[in-house]
Motif scaffolding. Structure first.
Motif: not given
Length: 563
Positions: A101-106, A400-404, A407-414, A477-485
Motif C-alpha cells: 500500500a505504501g509503495y503504491i501510494s508513494k 499535508f499538501a505541502a509535505l506531499e 517533500f514527497g510525503a506518502w501514507s500507507t495502511t496499518d 503510517p505516514i512517511f517520511p517519519f518527520y511528516s506528522r511531527p
C-alpha cells in the motif's frame, strides 16, 4: 512608571481571555472547512466512487458476510485431510499489506493497481476459523475481498501430523495438478499464471508467477505450500522493489527510536515533574477540584473502554488466532493498570498546571465549576473552539499538501490502528474526548506552564512539550517519519495560541471538534442511515453536554444566597 500606567499595564497582563468570534475568524474557518471538504473528501470520493473494473459503486461487505463466505468456501473444498469446525464463532479481522500500500501510494500507482485489486488486494478481511485437521486442533485463516466477498487465499497456521510421520511420507501427490485445481478454485485461470513443475522448491512451496501483474516495480506470485501431501497455504503474494522495502524499514526504525526516546521517556519525565510540582505546591493546590477530577475520570474511563474495545482484535491480528482462544485477563489487567496510572498523571498535570498558570501573567485561563462565570464561559468557548476547528482543518490540509508536493510525503495502511479491528467500531469517535482532554492537559496546560516559569516566554516554553506531543504520533503510517511531527508542531502552536488568547476550554474544544469530525467522517459518508445518524450524534453530543452543564451551573448560581 506612574501609578496609573502601572495599573493599566497590570490590568492588560491579567485580562480575561476573549470568547468572541470575530468576522475575520469566522470567514477563515469557513474557507478552511471548504478546503478540507474539497481536498480530503469530495475529490477522493469522485476519484474512487466508481470502480474502473466493475463500473459500480465500491462498498464494503460486513464482517458477518465475510465469515459466511469463508465458512461456505471451507465446506465446499475437498481437503485431503479430514477437516471439521471446532467452533461456530469465527473471528474476522482487517488485515493489510502495508508495504505494498505504501509503495503504491508513494509511486502514484493506484490506477495501475486497480485491475488487480479484485483478486490480489492489499486490504482484506482475514477470517480465523477454529478447526480440527488431521485429528489435531488447527486454525484456518481465509482471506476475503472486502468489497465483493471473493475468496483470495487461505492458510493453516498449524502443522498437525497426518497418519504418517513427515520423515516417511512418500510423495504420491501430483503437486502441479493439485496446485492448478486450488488456484482455479480461487478464481484464477491457467492462462493468467505460469505454472511449472520446477516451481516446487525443497520446502514444498510452489511459487507461480503472474506474468501480466506488474504494477510499477511490484510483481505478483501465487504461492502454494504443501505439507504431508496437503495444501496448507494458497494465496497471492506481491513483491515490491527492494529499494522501497529498505527505505520503509529505515523510516520505521527511525520513527520507533524517536517515539521511544522523544515521546515515551520524555512523557515519563513530565509525569514525574507533575507529581513533584503537586508535592511542592501542595498547600496551595485544591486537590478536590471537581472539574479536574471529572476531566481525569472522563479521559481515563474512555481510555479503559478503548482498551477493552481494542485488545481482542489486536491480539487476533498479531497472533493469528480466533478471539475465543485468547485469554485476555492478564493483558486487560496490565493495560488497565497502565491506563489508570495515566489518568492519575493527567490529574496531577491539571492540578500543577492550574497552579503554574495562576502564578503567571496569564490568569483565569481555566474557570472551573466553582467559578461564577463557568456556565457562561463554557458554551462561548465551545462555539469559538468549533470555529477554530474549521480553520485547523484547512491548515492541516494545506500542511499535508505541502509535505506531499514539496517533500514527497506518502501514507500507507496499518491494521493495528484501524477502527475495523475494534469490538465496537461505533465507539471509536469517543477517543476524540480522551485525546483533547489528556493532550491539552498534559502538554499544553502543564508542560508549557512548567517551562515558562524558567524561560518566561510561553512560546519558547511551548516548544519542548509540543515536540513531545508531536513525537507521540511519529509511528503513524505516514512517511517520511518527520511528516506528522512537522504537522503537529504547527498545529500544537496554534492550540497554544488559542489557549493563551481564549483560554484552556477553547483550546480543548478546538482539539475535540477537530478530532471528533475526522473520526466521525467515515460514518457520515458511509452511505447508511444508521452510520450517518451515528456520525451526527457524535457531533451533536458535545452541544448537549455543554448546554446541560450550563443549565446545571446556572441553577447552582441561582441557588446561592444574595450578598
Amino acid at each position: 512608571m506612574s501609578f496609573t500606567h502601572q495599573a493599566h499595564h497590570d490590568a492588560h497582563n491579567q485580562a480575561a481571555p476573549s470568547y468572541y468570534i470575530t468576522k475575520s475568524l469566522l470567514i477563515a474557518s469557513i474557507v478552511g472547512f471548504i478546503v478540507f471538504l474539497t481536498v480530503q473528501v469530495i475529490i477522493p470520493l469522485l476519484q474512487f466512487e466508481v470502480s474502473p473494473e466493475e463500473g459500480a459503486q465500491v462498498s464494503m461487505i460486513t464482517k458477518t458476510e465475510a465469515a459466511d463466505k469463508a465458512i461456505q468456501y471451507m465446506k465446499q473444498q475437498s481437503w485431503r485431510s479430514e477437516l471439521t469446525m471446532r467452533s461456530a464463532d469465527p473471528t474476522v479481522v482487517y488485515q493489510t499489506d502495508s508495504t505494498l500500500a505504501g509503495y503504491i501510494s508513494k509511486e502514484r500507482l493506484t490506477e495501475a493497481f486497480q485491475p488487480w485489486s479484485r483478486k490480489a488486494p492489499y486490504d482484506r478481511y482475514q477470517v480465523l476459523l477454529s478447526v480440527v485437521r488431521g485429528g489435531r486442533p488447527d486454525v484456518l485463516s481465509i482471506d476475503v475481498n472486502m468489497t465483493n466477498g471473493q475468496i483470495i487465499g487461505f492458510n493453516f497456521t498449524g502443522r498437525p501430523a497426518t497418519a504418517a510421520d513427515d520423515s516417511v511420507v512418500s510423495r504420491t501427490l501430483d503437486y502441479r495438478a493439485v496446485a492448478e485445481q486450488t488456484i482455479k478454485q480461487l478464481g484464477w485461470s491457467s492462462s493468467e499464471l505460469n505454472i511449472q513443475q520446477e516451481s516446487l522448491n525443497s520446502k514444498d512451496e510452489m511459487r507461480v508467477t503472474v506474468p501480466k501483474a506488474k504494477v510499477g516495480g511490484a510483481t505478483l506470485d501465487f504461492v502454494v505450500h504443501f505439507h504431508n501431501n496437503d495444501v496448507v497455504t494458497a494465496k497471492p503474494v506481491w513483491e515490491v522493489p527492494l529499494s522501497y522495502k529498505t527505505e520503509e524499514l529505515q523510516q520505521t526504525a527511525t520513527a520507533s527510536s524517536i517515539y521511544k526516546i522523544g515521546y515515551t521517556w520524555m512523557s515519563l519525565l513530565l509525569s514525574i515533574l507533575a507529581l513533584v510540582a503537586c508535592i511542592r505546591y501542595r498547600k496551595l493546590i485544591r486537590f478536590r477540584s471537581g472539574t479536574i477530577i471529572t476531566l481525569s475520570i472522563v479521559s481515563c474511563g474512555i481510555s479503559l473502554l478503548h482498551i477493552w474495545n481494542l485488545l481482542p482484535g489486536l491480539i487476533s491480528l498479531q497472533f493469528g488466532v480466533p478471539a475465543a482462544q485468547i485469554r485476555m485477563e492478564y493483558a486487560l489487567i496490565v493495560q488497565g493498570g497502565i491506563t489508570v496510572l495515566q489518568g492519575v498523571v493527567l490529574y496531577f498535570s491539571l492540578l500543577a498546571g492550574t497552579r503554574l498558570w495562576d502564578q503567571s501573567k496569564h490568569r483565569r485561563l481555566m474557570p472551573t465549576w466553582s467559578s461564577p462565570e463557568f456556565g457562561t464561559v463554557l458554551p462561548r468557548a465551545f462555539w469559538l473552539g468549533t470555529v477554530y476547528a474549521g480553520l485547523l482543518l484547512g491548515v492541516q490540509t494545506f500542511i499535508f499538501a505541502a509535505l506531499e508536493t514539496g517533500f514527497g510525503a506518502w501514507s500507507t495502511t496499518d491494521a493495528s490502528q484501524s477502527p475495523l479491528n475494534l469490538r465496537l467500531p461505533a465507539l471509536y469517535p469517543l477517543l476524540a474526548w480522551m485525546a483533547a482532554i489528556s493532550e491539552e492537559g498534559v502538554y499544553r496546560w502543564f508542560g508549557t506552564g512548567l517551562l515558562q516559569r524558567w524561560v518566561r516566554n510561553p512560546w519558547i516554553a511551548g516548544l519542548i512539550p509540543t515536540l513531545i506531543w508531536a513525537f507521540g504520533h511519529v509511528t503513524y503510517p505516514i512517511f517520511p517519519f518527520y511528516s506528522r511531527p512537522v504537522e503537529l508542531l504547527i498545529m500544537g502552536f496554534i492550540f497554544l495560541y488559542i489557549m493563551l488568547r481564549h483560554g484552556f476550554w477553547t483550546a480543548l474544544f478546538a482539539h475535540l471538534m477537530l478530532d471528533n469530525l475526522l473520526m466521525s467522517m467515515s460514518y457520515l459518508l458511509g452511505g447508511t442511515v444508521s452510520g450517518s445518524t451515528l456520525g451526527a450524534l457524535y457531533l451533536i453530543l458535545p452541544v448537549l453536554i455543554i448546554y446541560g452543564l450550563k443549565n446545571l451551573h446556572q441553577r447552582k448560581v441561582n441557588m446561592l444566597p444574595m450578598s
